[in-house]
Design a protein around this motif. Structure first.
Motif, PDB file in Angstrom:
ATOM      1  N   PRO A   1       0.792  -1.234   0.000  1.00 31.99           N
ATOM      2  CA  PRO A   1       0.000   0.000   0.000  1.00 31.99           C
ATOM      3  C   PRO A   1       0.822   1.281   0.000  1.00 31.99           C
ATOM      4  CG  PRO A   1      -0.978  -1.622   1.476  1.00 31.99           C
ATOM      5  CD  PRO A   1       0.326  -2.203   1.013  1.00 31.99           C
ATOM      6  N   GLU A   2       1.881   1.358   0.793  1.00 32.76           N
ATOM      7  CA  GLU A   2       2.667   2.590   0.835  1.00 32.76           C
ATOM      8  C   GLU A   2       3.364   2.852  -0.489  1.00 32.76           C
ATOM      9  OE1 GLU A   2       5.338   2.613   4.094  1.00 32.76           O
ATOM     10  OE2 GLU A   2       3.764   2.534   5.633  1.00 32.76           O
ATOM     11  N   THR A   3       3.900   1.819  -1.094  1.00 38.57           N
ATOM     12  CA  THR A   3       4.579   1.973  -2.382  1.00 38.57           C
ATOM     13  C   THR A   3       3.607   2.409  -3.464  1.00 38.57           C
ATOM     14  OG1 THR A   3       6.170   0.255  -1.778  1.00 38.57           O
ATOM     15  CG2 THR A   3       5.980   0.788  -4.112  1.00 38.57           C
ATOM     16  N   VAL A   4       2.439   1.774  -3.504  1.00 35.94           N
ATOM     17  CA  VAL A   4       1.436   2.128  -4.514  1.00 35.94           C
ATOM     18  C   VAL A   4       0.918   3.538  -4.278  1.00 35.94           C
ATOM     19  CG1 VAL A   4      -0.879   1.584  -5.359  1.00 35.94           C
ATOM     20  CG2 VAL A   4       0.788  -0.242  -5.024  1.00 35.94           C
ATOM     21  N   ALA A   5       0.716   3.923  -3.025  1.00 38.51           N
ATOM     22  CA  ALA A   5       0.237   5.275  -2.727  1.00 38.51           C
ATOM     23  C   ALA A   5       1.201   6.323  -3.269  1.00 38.51           C
ATOM     24  CB  ALA A   5       0.045   5.444  -1.225  1.00 38.51           C
ATOM     25  N   ARG A   6       2.495   6.097  -3.075  1.00 36.38           N
ATOM     26  CA  ARG A   6       3.481   7.047  -3.606  1.00 36.38           C
ATOM     27  C   ARG A   6       3.418   7.115  -5.125  1.00 36.38           C
ATOM     28  NH1 ARG A   6       6.802   4.668   0.349  1.00 36.38           N
ATOM     29  NH2 ARG A   6       7.827   3.362  -1.228  1.00 36.38           N
ATOM     30  N   GLY A   7       3.282   5.949  -5.777  1.00 33.78           N
ATOM     31  CA  GLY A   7       3.207   5.929  -7.231  1.00 33.78           C
ATOM     32  C   GLY A   7       1.987   6.661  -7.754  1.00 33.78           C
ATOM     33  N   LEU A   8       0.858   6.465  -7.115  1.00 34.36           N
ATOM     34  CA  LEU A   8      -0.372   7.151  -7.524  1.00 34.36           C
ATOM     35  C   LEU A   8      -0.246   8.659  -7.333  1.00 34.36           C
ATOM     36  CD1 LEU A   8      -2.950   4.678  -5.951  1.00 34.36           C
ATOM     37  CD2 LEU A   8      -2.713   5.138  -8.394  1.00 34.36           C
ATOM     38  N   GLU A   9       0.245   9.067  -6.182  1.00 38.63           N
ATOM     39  CA  GLU A   9       0.368  10.499  -5.899  1.00 38.63           C
ATOM     40  C   GLU A   9       1.312  11.184  -6.877  1.00 38.63           C
ATOM     41  OE1 GLU A   9       1.590  10.538  -1.858  1.00 38.63           O
ATOM     42  OE2 GLU A   9      -0.370   9.903  -1.087  1.00 38.63           O
ATOM     43  N   GLU A  10       2.432  10.547  -7.172  1.00 37.22           N
ATOM     44  CA  GLU A  10       3.395  11.138  -8.098  1.00 37.22           C
ATOM     45  C   GLU A  10       2.809  11.266  -9.503  1.00 37.22           C
ATOM     46  OE1 GLU A  10       6.711   8.539  -7.741  1.00 37.22           O
ATOM     47  OE2 GLU A  10       7.297   9.280  -5.750  1.00 37.22           O
ATOM     48  N   PHE A  11       2.079  10.233  -9.946  1.00 36.58           N
ATOM     49  CA  PHE A  11       1.496  10.264 -11.285  1.00 36.58           C
ATOM     50  C   PHE A  11       0.427  11.348 -11.381  1.00 36.58           C
ATOM     51  CE2 PHE A  11      -1.554   8.551 -14.472  1.00 36.58           C
ATOM     52  CZ  PHE A  11      -0.713   8.555 -15.579  1.00 36.58           C
ATOM     53  N   ILE A  12      -0.427  11.440 -10.383  1.00 36.75           N
ATOM     54  CA  ILE A  12      -1.482  12.461 -10.399  1.00 36.75           C
ATOM     55  C   ILE A  12      -0.881  13.858 -10.375  1.00 36.75           C
ATOM     56  CG2 ILE A  12      -3.421  13.404  -9.073  1.00 36.75           C
ATOM     57  CD1 ILE A  12      -3.944  10.462  -8.138  1.00 36.75           C
ATOM     58  N   GLU A  13       0.152  14.051  -9.561  1.00 38.04           N
ATOM     59  CA  GLU A  13       0.786  15.365  -9.489  1.00 38.04           C
ATOM     60  C   GLU A  13       1.454  15.724 -10.809  1.00 38.04           C
ATOM     61  OE1 GLU A  13       4.118  17.799  -6.804  1.00 38.04           O
ATOM     62  OE2 GLU A  13       3.545  15.732  -6.298  1.00 38.04           O
ATOM     63  N   ARG A  14       2.094  14.753 -11.439  1.00 39.83           N
ATOM     64  CA  ARG A  14       2.810  15.022 -12.692  1.00 39.83           C
ATOM     65  C   ARG A  14       1.868  15.338 -13.836  1.00 39.83           C
ATOM     66  NH1 ARG A  14       4.761  11.533 -16.844  1.00 39.83           N
ATOM     67  NH2 ARG A  14       4.199   9.673 -15.642  1.00 39.83           N
ATOM     68  N   THR A  15       0.729  14.685 -13.884  1.00 35.84           N
ATOM     69  CA  THR A  15      -0.169  14.797 -15.040  1.00 35.84           C
ATOM     70  C   THR A  15      -1.360  15.725 -14.817  1.00 35.84           C
ATOM     71  OG1 THR A  15      -1.471  12.887 -14.293  1.00 35.84           O
ATOM     72  CG2 THR A  15       0.412  12.459 -15.774  1.00 35.84           C
ATOM     73  N   GLY A  16      -1.714  15.982 -13.563  1.00 33.87           N
ATOM     74  CA  GLY A  16      -2.928  16.744 -13.295  1.00 33.87           C
ATOM     75  C   GLY A  16      -4.189  16.005 -13.692  1.00 33.87           C
ATOM     76  N   ALA A  17      -4.156  14.686 -13.653  1.00 32.15           N
ATOM     77  CA  ALA A  17      -5.318  13.880 -14.055  1.00 32.15           C
ATOM     78  C   ALA A  17      -6.547  14.252 -13.236  1.00 32.15           C
ATOM     79  CB  ALA A  17      -5.007  12.395 -13.885  1.00 32.15           C
ATOM     80  N   ASP A  18      -7.700  14.255 -13.892  1.00 31.80           N
ATOM     81  CA  ASP A  18      -8.967  14.465 -13.209  1.00 31.80           C
ATOM     82  C   ASP A  18      -9.539  13.160 -12.661  1.00 31.80           C
ATOM     83  OD1 ASP A  18      -9.455  17.387 -13.818  1.00 31.80           O
ATOM     84  OD2 ASP A  18      -9.254  16.594 -15.854  1.00 31.80           O
ATOM     85  N   GLU A  19      -9.100  12.036 -13.232  1.00 27.53           N
ATOM     86  CA  GLU A  19      -9.607  10.724 -12.828  1.00 27.53           C
ATOM     87  C   GLU A  19      -8.590   9.687 -13.304  1.00 27.53           C
ATOM     88  OE1 GLU A  19     -13.659   8.013 -13.657  1.00 27.53           O
ATOM     89  OE2 GLU A  19     -13.667  10.187 -13.963  1.00 27.53           O
ATOM     90  N   LEU A  20      -8.450   8.610 -12.553  1.00 30.86           N
ATOM     91  CA  LEU A  20      -7.603   7.505 -12.980  1.00 30.86           C
ATOM     92  C   LEU A  20      -8.455   6.299 -13.325  1.00 30.86           C
ATOM     93  CD1 LEU A  20      -4.483   7.403 -10.617  1.00 30.86           C
ATOM     94  CD2 LEU A  20      -4.779   8.574 -12.805  1.00 30.86           C
TER      95      LEU A  20
END
Length: 326
Positions: free
Chosen positions: A283-302
């Motif tokens: 969970p901690e590793t995946v949370a970091r990956g999700l947060e970094e991707f959302i921050e980098r792309t500005g995605a509205d939804e995954l």
């Protein structure tokens, strides 16, 4: 945290069959609804031994009938394979059966190899304007006052939400010009992701369907209770991609200890490119990956996809991911 949704490729596993795939799909959709996922999409593929969602509208109906609130849709329908009128009738029927819950994502790839595309009666001649024309025709069939003189029954006036799918800048430009939401296939074709997002946001024209740009991005997640277990589970997808790109597509294989470490430089590079948008771990590793991707792309939804061999492990991956939304 932004909404999370699911892209289910309806995998047929080694030793399994399409019937089992459909049972697994419905079970996942029912769990996803309880876990708070926003939408559940299935994709049109043909002639793929490991993907069972060829009759996409039929499978969407199966999932929608077995759930109550989650949005269900196509991510996507490959519109060049079909008459726009037939798609309007199919998704008009789905919307009439499950009002307010149906999405229709549209892609321009055949979702198959050239021989299968010809068997689908698809015209393989390259016309860059054909897909935009088909999208406009489909939009007209769904409108309250169609201009083409042909009515989709059911379909007319239902205004089924439309999305443009893409893995390049073409779809981004079309979605922007039509004022539609844009879904990018970064879960397997991330190379043009940032360029496509920049184009879509810069050129977006507000429409009656959408006031401001909205992007949903595909993202691979292999989540488990430990990093080691997640890396093990991810090897099924790694094998499937290597097999596909080697011209020998297969059913989804079971995971293999140390698979990626044994690959040569060419296969390593292939997986590094295809799976660039991915989080694998606890969970901690995946949370970091999700947060970094959302921050980098500005995605509205995954749009989360977890191609995992064991159905119970796949459910666990999605459960853990849902819990990371906070």
């Amino acid at each position: 945290m932004i909404p999370f949704s699911i892209l289910d490729l309806a995998p047929i596993t080694e030793g399994g069959d399409a019937g089992q795939s459909f049972r697994n799909t419905l079970a996942l959709a029912q769990h996803a609804e309880r876990w708070g996922y926003h939408r559940y999409w299935l994709a049109e593929h043909h002639g793929m031994p490991g993907i069972a969602s060829a009759a996409t509208a039929v499978l969407i109906g199966h999932v929608a009938a077995g759930t109550r609130t989650i949005r269900v849709g196509a991510g996507g329908i490959m519109l060049p394979n079909h008459s726009p009128l037939v798609i309007a009738e199919q998704f008009g029927t789905l919307e009439a059966l499950f009002p307010g819950r149906i999405d229709l994502g549209l892609g321009r790839a055949p979702g198959s190899d050239p021989a299968t595309a010809r068997a689908l009666r698809r015209d393989l001649a390259s016309d860059p304007d054909a897909f935009p024309r088909d999208v406009l025709e489909l939009m007209d069939y769904f409108s309250s006052e169609p201009r083409l003189g042909v009515r989709a029954v059911p379909g007319t006036g239902l205004e089924v939400p439309l999305w443009i799918l893409g893995s390049s800048t073409f779809g981004a430009q079309l979605a922007a010009a039509l004022g539609l939401p844009f879904a990018f296939a970064s879960h397997f074709a991330p190379a043009s992701l940032m360029q496509a997002l920049d184009l879509y946001r810069a050129r977006f024209k507000p429409s009656v369907r959408l006031e401001r740009p909205y992007v949903m991005l595909g993202f691979n997640v292999f989540a488990a209770d430990t990093d080691a277990e997640a890396r093990f589970l991810a090897t099924s997808t790694q094998q499937a991609f290597v097999n596909l790109r080697s011209g020998r597509p297969t059913r989804l294989p079971p995971p293999v200890d140390g698979y990626r470490e044994r690959l040569g430089p060419q296969e390593q590079a292939l997986l590094g490119q295809i799976l660039a948008c991915c989080a694998t771990g606890g969970p901690e590793t995946v949370a970091r990956g999700l947060e970094e991707f959302i921050e980098r792309t500005g995605a509205d939804e995954l749009m989360i996809t977890s191609q995992i061999f064991d159905p119970a492990a796949r459910l666990r991956s999605y459960e853990l991911t849902a819990g990371l939304r906070g």
